[in-house]
Design an enzyme around this catalytic site. Structure first.
Site, PDB file in Angstrom:
ATOM      1  N   VAL A  72     100.638  16.628 148.683  1.00 54.83           N
ATOM      2  CA  VAL A  72     100.182  17.729 148.981  1.00 54.83           C
ATOM      3  C   VAL A  72     101.519  18.136 149.380  1.00 54.83           C
ATOM      4  O   VAL A  72     102.525  17.672 149.886  1.00 54.83           O
ATOM      5  CB  VAL A  72      99.841  18.036 150.705  1.00 54.83           C
ATOM      6  CG1 VAL A  72      99.548  19.221 151.412  1.00 54.83           C
ATOM      7  CG2 VAL A  72      98.686  17.390 151.133  1.00 54.83           C
ATOM      8  N   HIS A  73     102.010  19.719 148.839  1.00 59.97           N
ATOM      9  CA  HIS A  73     103.226  20.427 149.128  1.00 59.97           C
ATOM     10  C   HIS A  73     103.461  21.796 148.622  1.00 59.97           C
ATOM     11  O   HIS A  73     103.596  22.588 149.037  1.00 59.97           O
ATOM     12  CB  HIS A  73     104.323  19.962 148.005  1.00 59.97           C
ATOM     13  CG  HIS A  73     104.084  20.379 146.231  1.00 59.97           C
ATOM     14  ND1 HIS A  73     102.686  19.449 145.801  1.00 59.97           N
ATOM     15  CD2 HIS A  73     104.602  21.404 146.007  1.00 59.97           C
ATOM     16  CE1 HIS A  73     103.188  20.182 144.696  1.00 59.97           C
ATOM     17  NE2 HIS A  73     103.599  20.818 144.511  1.00 59.97           N
ATOM     18  N   ARG A  74     102.247  22.199 148.214  1.00 58.60           N
ATOM     19  CA  ARG A  74     102.185  23.355 148.003  1.00 58.60           C
ATOM     20  C   ARG A  74     102.064  24.584 148.821  1.00 58.60           C
ATOM     21  O   ARG A  74     101.882  24.024 150.294  1.00 58.60           O
ATOM     22  CB  ARG A  74     100.132  23.923 147.380  1.00 58.60           C
ATOM     23  CG  ARG A  74     100.444  23.802 146.149  1.00 58.60           C
ATOM     24  CD  ARG A  74     100.949  24.619 144.893  1.00 58.60           C
ATOM     25  NE  ARG A  74     101.135  23.914 144.118  1.00 58.60           N
ATOM     26  CZ  ARG A  74     101.480  24.165 142.747  1.00 58.60           C
ATOM     27  NH1 ARG A  74     101.808  25.422 142.451  1.00 58.60           N
ATOM     28  NH2 ARG A  74     101.117  23.860 141.593  1.00 58.60           N
TER      29      ARG A  74
END
Ligand code: UD1
Ligand code: UDP
Length: 358
Positions: free
Chosen positions: A203-205
């Site tokens: 997860v990084h957006r």
């Protein structure tokens, strides 16, 4: 010899650059410029070492900053370098701020821009990546598309000159490394998980890390899934710092530092399930035959949705848990056009042609 400057700055670009630079090294003079957008060892230097990427000739050291400042700093530091180097072509990958700044600096100096991963669209202009890719495509001279969908997207925007369907350099890279990674990587043993016995998540957006409610729903969903299947989460530094700001702790989810490329391929190849908002990870899951739940509302990689092998859930907790634990693909996965191979050689051919014309 054709002289090329390549601008990279973020993790996925190092991986794409590894394959192309290895092939270019024999036929062109390439200088790699690292913007410094990513700088942690396990987000940058580790990939240069592991994949044998030539050391950057220049490091701009921009570091982290808000979009405008980061893009502007790269422009400021890159322009004099390009004026000095006067390369025959400038190569950029993907859709980060480093991509846009590299393309813009070169286009203003009339240096032909070659864009790898041209034509991808989510049609969501709130995504910083969408703005970066649209603008980069519109100042590029050579647009190398991984998919037919990408070619069609460009056509709709009136871009047909210099557009070539070459396939995906990340696919070539997966084909080159995945089998060896699976055999040699100690990561599954190290984490105490068995093939098909775990889910892999990333997860990084911005939409999931700038929006606290989205992030908390994803955390709750991953924790619920982890009650039934171990979840491994190599945590991007952006998400790590958000989690610590919010005081979020993971109880069941196994959080680890970002892993190297070969460990990541090994984890992907043997995962029962992948949950991600990454572009590259969706593709790699697809190519390695892992079912994917994409924590976004749209994907640029629409080919991966065929047969239910990739499902879009956004950041909705219930939808994520349902897709992860209840859904199954509705037909066997078969190779699509998306898996064409030889993208790296085609990229090199077009780069040389662009440089010779300049
Ligand atoms: C960037 C790209 C994104 C890509 C991703 C790949 C843009 C707008 N976004 O997102 O498209 O999918 O890279 O991973 O270009 N940080 C560190 N150490 C690092 C790098 C980042 O701590 O080495 C932290 C900093 O707090 C920084 C934050 O992560 O502010 C975000 O980094 P940034 O490069 O701006 O965006 P990414 O989310 O990494
Ligand atoms: N990746 C990796 N280690 C990790 C997470 C990702 O090597 O801990 C690799 C992944 O296999 C893929 C690329 O990094 O090749 C994707 O990068 P990221 O998800 O950061 O960016 P995106 O593709 O979304 O732009």
């Amino acid at each position: 010899m054709v002289r090329i400057v390549t601008v990279v700055g973020a993790r996925p670009q190092f991986i794409k650059c590894a394959a192309v630079s290895a092939a270019l090294g024999r036929v062109a003079e390439e200088k790699i410029v690292h913007t410094g957008q990513h700088y942690d060892h396990n987000m940058s230097a580790a990939f240069f070492a592991e994949l044998g990427i030539p050391a950057p000739a220049e490091h701009l050291g921009v570091g982290s900053a808000p979009h405008g400042r980061q893009t502007a700093e790269i422009l400021l530091r890159l322009e004099p370098l390009l004026e000095r180097e006067k390369p025959d072509a400038l190569l950029v990958y993907g859709d980060t701020n480093s991509t846009l700044a590299g393309a813009l600096a070169a286009a203003k100096l009339h240096i032909p821009v070659v864009h790898v991963e041209a034509g991808l669209r989510s049609f969501n202009r709130k995504m910083p990546e969408e703005v970066n890719r649209v603008l980069t495509d519109h100042v590029s001279s050579v647009l190398l598309c991984p998919t037919e969908t990408a070619v069609a997207n460009l056509q709709r925007e009136g871009i047909s000159k210099g557009v070539f369907l070459v396939g995906d350099v990340m696919y070539d890279s997966v084909m080159e490394h995945a089998e060896r990674a699976r055999q040699d990587s100690p990561i599954l043993k190290h984490l105490g998980v068995a093939p098909q016995g775990y889910a892999l998540a990333t997860v990084h957006r911005a939409e999931n890390t700038d929006d606290t409610s989205n992030f908390l729903q994803i955390v709750r969903a991953l924790e619920r899934i982890a009650k039934e299947l171990p979840v491994i989460l190599p945590l991007h530094p952006r998400t790590k710092s958000l989690a610590s700001r919010l005081g979020v702790t993971f109880d069941r989810v196994r959080v680890v530092e970002p892993v190297g490329y070969l460990d990541m391929l090994a984890l992907l190849a043997d995962a029962r399930l992948v949950l991600t908002d990454s572009g590259g990870v969706q593709k790699e899951a697809h190519w390695l035959g892992a079912r994917c739940v994409t924590l976004r509302e749209q994907t640029e990689w629409v080919e991966t949705l065929e047969g239910g092998w990739n499902v879009l859930t956004g950041a909705n907790e219930e939808a994520i848990v349902h897709a992860a634990l209840k859904l199954e693909p509705n037909r066997p996965r078969h190779a699509s056009n998306f898996e064409r191979g030889a993208a790296t050689q085609a990229t090199v051919r077009h780069l040389l042609a662009a440089g010779e014309l300049a």
